[in-house]
Design a protein around this motif. Structure first.
Motif, mmCIF file in Angstrom:
data_model
loop_
_atom_site.group_PDB
_atom_site.id
_atom_site.type_symbol
_atom_site.label_atom_id
_atom_site.label_comp_id
_atom_site.label_asym_id
_atom_site.label_seq_id
_atom_site.Cartn_x
_atom_site.Cartn_y
_atom_site.Cartn_z
ATOM 1 N N TRP A 68 104.821 26.935 0.606
ATOM 2 C CA TRP A 68 106.134 26.958 -0.048
ATOM 3 C C TRP A 68 106.809 28.315 0.149
ATOM 4 C CZ3 TRP A 68 107.702 30.041 -4.167
ATOM 5 C CH2 TRP A 68 108.963 29.744 -4.681
ATOM 6 N N MET A 69 106.041 29.394 0.018
ATOM 7 C CA MET A 69 106.594 30.728 0.202
ATOM 8 C C MET A 69 107.107 30.910 1.637
ATOM 9 S SD MET A 69 103.618 32.685 -1.927
ATOM 10 C CE MET A 69 104.019 34.326 -1.420
ATOM 11 N N LEU A 70 106.332 30.428 2.597
ATOM 12 C CA LEU A 70 106.741 30.533 3.991
ATOM 13 C C LEU A 70 107.994 29.715 4.263
ATOM 14 C CD1 LEU A 70 106.050 31.694 6.761
ATOM 15 C CD2 LEU A 70 104.648 29.677 7.159
ATOM 16 N N THR A 71 108.090 28.540 3.669
ATOM 17 C CA THR A 71 109.284 27.712 3.836
ATOM 18 C C THR A 71 110.518 28.408 3.290
ATOM 19 O OG1 THR A 71 107.940 25.710 3.679
ATOM 20 C CG2 THR A 71 110.298 25.466 3.312
ATOM 21 N N GLN A 72 110.398 29.019 2.112
ATOM 22 C CA GLN A 72 111.529 29.739 1.530
ATOM 23 C C GLN A 72 111.967 30.905 2.418
ATOM 24 O OE1 GLN A 72 113.242 28.920 -1.290
ATOM 25 N NE2 GLN A 72 111.984 27.093 -1.293
ATOM 26 N N LEU A 73 111.000 31.639 2.919
ATOM 27 C CA LEU A 73 111.304 32.783 3.773
ATOM 28 C C LEU A 73 111.931 32.353 5.094
ATOM 29 C CD1 LEU A 73 111.069 35.846 3.879
ATOM 30 C CD2 LEU A 73 108.836 35.556 4.929
ATOM 31 N N LEU A 74 111.413 31.282 5.681
ATOM 32 C CA LEU A 74 111.973 30.800 6.936
ATOM 33 C C LEU A 74 113.383 30.241 6.754
ATOM 34 C CD1 LEU A 74 108.892 29.117 8.639
ATOM 35 C CD2 LEU A 74 110.041 31.231 9.284
ATOM 36 N N THR A 75 113.634 29.583 5.636
ATOM 37 C CA THR A 75 114.975 29.071 5.358
ATOM 38 C C THR A 75 115.975 30.216 5.242
ATOM 39 O OG1 THR A 75 114.032 27.172 4.212
ATOM 40 C CG2 THR A 75 116.335 27.673 3.773
ATOM 41 N N PHE A 76 115.575 31.282 4.550
ATOM 42 C CA PHE A 76 116.458 32.443 4.410
ATOM 43 C C PHE A 76 116.700 33.111 5.764
ATOM 44 C CE2 PHE A 76 116.994 37.044 3.423
ATOM 45 C CZ PHE A 76 118.249 36.940 2.853
ATOM 46 N N ALA A 77 115.637 33.285 6.541
ATOM 47 C CA ALA A 77 115.786 33.915 7.852
ATOM 48 C C ALA A 77 116.645 33.054 8.776
ATOM 49 C CB ALA A 77 114.416 34.150 8.480
ATOM 50 N N GLU A 78 116.472 31.735 8.704
ATOM 51 C CA GLU A 78 117.281 30.837 9.525
ATOM 52 C C GLU A 78 118.756 30.912 9.141
ATOM 53 O OE1 GLU A 78 117.686 26.089 9.739
ATOM 54 O OE2 GLU A 78 115.681 26.865 10.156
ATOM 55 N N SER A 79 119.033 31.033 7.846
ATOM 56 C CA SER A 79 120.435 31.138 7.427
ATOM 57 C C SER A 79 121.047 32.468 7.884
ATOM 58 C CB SER A 79 120.556 30.988 5.915
ATOM 59 O OG SER A 79 119.977 32.079 5.243
ATOM 60 N N ILE A 80 120.263 33.510 7.924
ATOM 61 C CA ILE A 80 120.771 34.793 8.430
ATOM 62 C C ILE A 80 121.059 34.699 9.924
ATOM 63 C CG2 ILE A 80 120.119 37.174 8.946
ATOM 64 C CD1 ILE A 80 118.812 37.326 6.249
ATOM 65 N N PHE A 81 120.107 34.163 10.681
ATOM 66 C CA PHE A 81 120.280 34.098 12.138
ATOM 67 C C PHE A 81 121.354 33.091 12.544
ATOM 68 C CE2 PHE A 81 115.850 35.896 12.361
ATOM 69 C CZ PHE A 81 116.269 37.129 12.807
ATOM 70 N N SER A 82 121.542 32.049 11.764
ATOM 71 C CA SER A 82 122.586 31.082 12.116
ATOM 72 C C SER A 82 123.986 31.639 11.860
ATOM 73 C CB SER A 82 122.402 29.779 11.348
ATOM 74 O OG SER A 82 122.613 29.970 9.974
ATOM 75 N N ASN A 83 124.109 32.617 10.975
ATOM 76 C CA ASN A 83 125.389 33.250 10.689
ATOM 77 C C ASN A 83 125.527 34.623 11.339
ATOM 78 O OD1 ASN A 83 126.357 31.166 9.021
ATOM 79 N ND2 ASN A 83 125.068 31.914 7.352
ATOM 80 N N LEU A 84 124.741 34.866 12.346
ATOM 81 C CA LEU A 84 124.735 36.179 13.002
ATOM 82 C C LEU A 84 126.079 36.512 13.643
ATOM 83 C CD1 LEU A 84 122.770 38.505 13.469
ATOM 84 C CD2 LEU A 84 122.157 37.470 15.640
ATOM 85 N N HIS A 85 126.781 35.515 14.137
ATOM 86 C CA HIS A 85 128.079 35.761 14.765
ATOM 87 C C HIS A 85 129.093 36.310 13.764
ATOM 88 C CE1 HIS A 85 129.801 32.125 12.936
ATOM 89 N NE2 HIS A 85 128.607 31.571 13.182
ATOM 90 N N GLN A 86 128.933 36.003 12.474
ATOM 91 C CA GLN A 86 129.839 36.541 11.464
ATOM 92 C C GLN A 86 129.566 38.020 11.201
ATOM 93 O OE1 GLN A 86 129.389 34.170 7.972
ATOM 94 N NE2 GLN A 86 130.451 32.402 8.837
ATOM 95 N N PHE A 87 128.320 38.442 11.380
ATOM 96 C CA PHE A 87 127.965 39.837 11.111
ATOM 97 C C PHE A 87 128.496 40.775 12.198
ATOM 98 C CE2 PHE A 87 123.953 37.776 9.252
ATOM 99 C CZ PHE A 87 124.603 37.485 8.080
#
Length: 89
Positions: A68-87
């Protein structure tokens, strides 16, 4: 990138960190409290007595909550990388 966006990502990062750490910290707290009550009732004042149960409990909690902890961390990292173009621009 606006200041509100940066603060939002920082807030979400702190929240995810606390959420991931909570099961392990609560487990260590409950086991430490139980050992302290045991030490107070038996009047055994050995300081190293609490370490082994805490380590075993945290390892067990890591096995149970790890996916569960890994899933939460991967979801957060995926949301960061998917919005990388905005950064960048």
């Amino acid at each position: 990138m606006s200041q509100e966006m940066v603060l939002g990502w920082a807030e979400q990062g702190v929240f995810i960190t606390l959420l991931i750490a909570a099961p392990l910290l609560i487990t260590a707290l409950v086991i430490g409290l139980g050992v302290s009550i045991f030490q107070a009732t038996t009047q055994i004042q050995e300081q190293t007595l609490a370490f082994i149960p805490k380590i075993a409990g945290v390892m067990l909690a890591l096995i149970i909550f790890g996916p569960w902890m890994l899933t939460q961390l991967l979801t957060f990292a995926e949301s960061i990388f998917s919005n990388l173009h905005q950064f960048i621009g």
